[in-house]
Design a protein around this motif. Structure first.
Motif, PDB file in Angstrom:
ATOM      1  N   GLU A 186       0.852  -1.177   0.000  1.00  0.00           N
ATOM      2  CA  GLU A 186       0.000   0.000   0.000  1.00  0.00           C
ATOM      3  C   GLU A 186       0.893   1.232   0.000  1.00  0.00           C
ATOM      4  OE1 GLU A 186      -3.553   2.152   2.515  1.00  0.00           O
ATOM      5  OE2 GLU A 186      -1.866   1.251   3.585  1.00  0.00           O
ATOM      6  N   ASN A 205       3.332   2.460   2.883  1.00  0.00           N
ATOM      7  CA  ASN A 205       2.583   2.501   4.153  1.00  0.00           C
ATOM      8  C   ASN A 205       2.357   1.127   4.759  1.00  0.00           C
ATOM      9  OD1 ASN A 205       2.287   5.282   3.890  1.00  0.00           O
ATOM     10  ND2 ASN A 205       0.368   5.081   2.783  1.00  0.00           N
ATOM     11  N   GLN A 206       2.239   0.102   3.895  1.00  0.00           N
ATOM     12  CA  GLN A 206       1.895  -1.220   4.378  1.00  0.00           C
ATOM     13  C   GLN A 206       2.427  -2.272   3.417  1.00  0.00           C
ATOM     14  OE1 GLN A 206      -2.237  -3.380   5.725  1.00  0.00           O
ATOM     15  NE2 GLN A 206      -2.322  -1.207   5.337  1.00  0.00           N
ATOM     16  N   LEU A 210       8.911  -0.899   4.516  1.00  0.00           N
ATOM     17  CA  LEU A 210       7.916  -0.031   5.122  1.00  0.00           C
ATOM     18  C   LEU A 210       8.526   1.332   5.456  1.00  0.00           C
ATOM     19  CD1 LEU A 210       4.962  -0.230   6.060  1.00  0.00           C
ATOM     20  CD2 LEU A 210       5.813  -0.858   8.313  1.00  0.00           C
TER      21      LEU A 210
END
Length: 149
Positions: A92, A146-147, A132
């Motif tokens: 993400e 973000n993820q 990350l």
């Protein structure tokens, strides 16, 4: 965002592509047979050559689609979740935009905010090895990871 469902959608997409290409090959082969029965002279040779070029192109597309299917199988059976991005990572970035590093599909119809990209693509290459919180620049845009799933 369920990684298994996304992988399953990728399998379905590639399998449908293989079916479409196979149908196109069958159609071209039928055209070749019909052309053999009904044509004569230069027109016949030009038409046959065009069909042969189509067949060659379809065979190449089929080969690439089968490679994609094999890549997805490898990802399904060997991917190990890690904080470092690798082939098979679901990432993400920014505001709920997701990337699956797998094969070159692009946007999946079931997930409008998801892009399935090849690790050989320009953005796929930039993702590999990142973690990350890392930031990458692509097409003058900043992507913050973000993820990672």
């Amino acid at each position: 965002m369920n990684r298994e469902d996304i992988l399953e959608a990728c399998f379905e997409y590639v399998q449908n592509r293989i079916k479409e290409i196979t149908l196109a090959i069958d159609s071209a082969n039928n055209s070749l047979l019909e052309d053999t029965k009904s044509s004569a002279g230069d027109k016949y040779e030009t038409s046959r050559e065009m069909i042969q070029q189509d067949l060659s192109r379809f065979q190449q597309q089929l080969s690439l689609a089968n490679e994609d299917l094999q890549s997805l199988e490898r990802i399904k059976h060997t991917y190990q979740a890690s904080s470092v991005l690798s082939i098979g990572s679901l990432v993400e970035v920014n505001k709920s935009t997701w990337y699956l590093i797998a094969v070159s599909i692009g946007r999946l119809p079931m997930c409008p905010d998801l892009y399935v990209v090849s690790p050989k693509s320009p953005i796929g290459k930039l993702f590999l090895g990142k973690a990350l919180g890392d930031n990458i620049m692509f097409n003058n845009q900043s992507f913050i990871i973000n993820q990672v799933l």
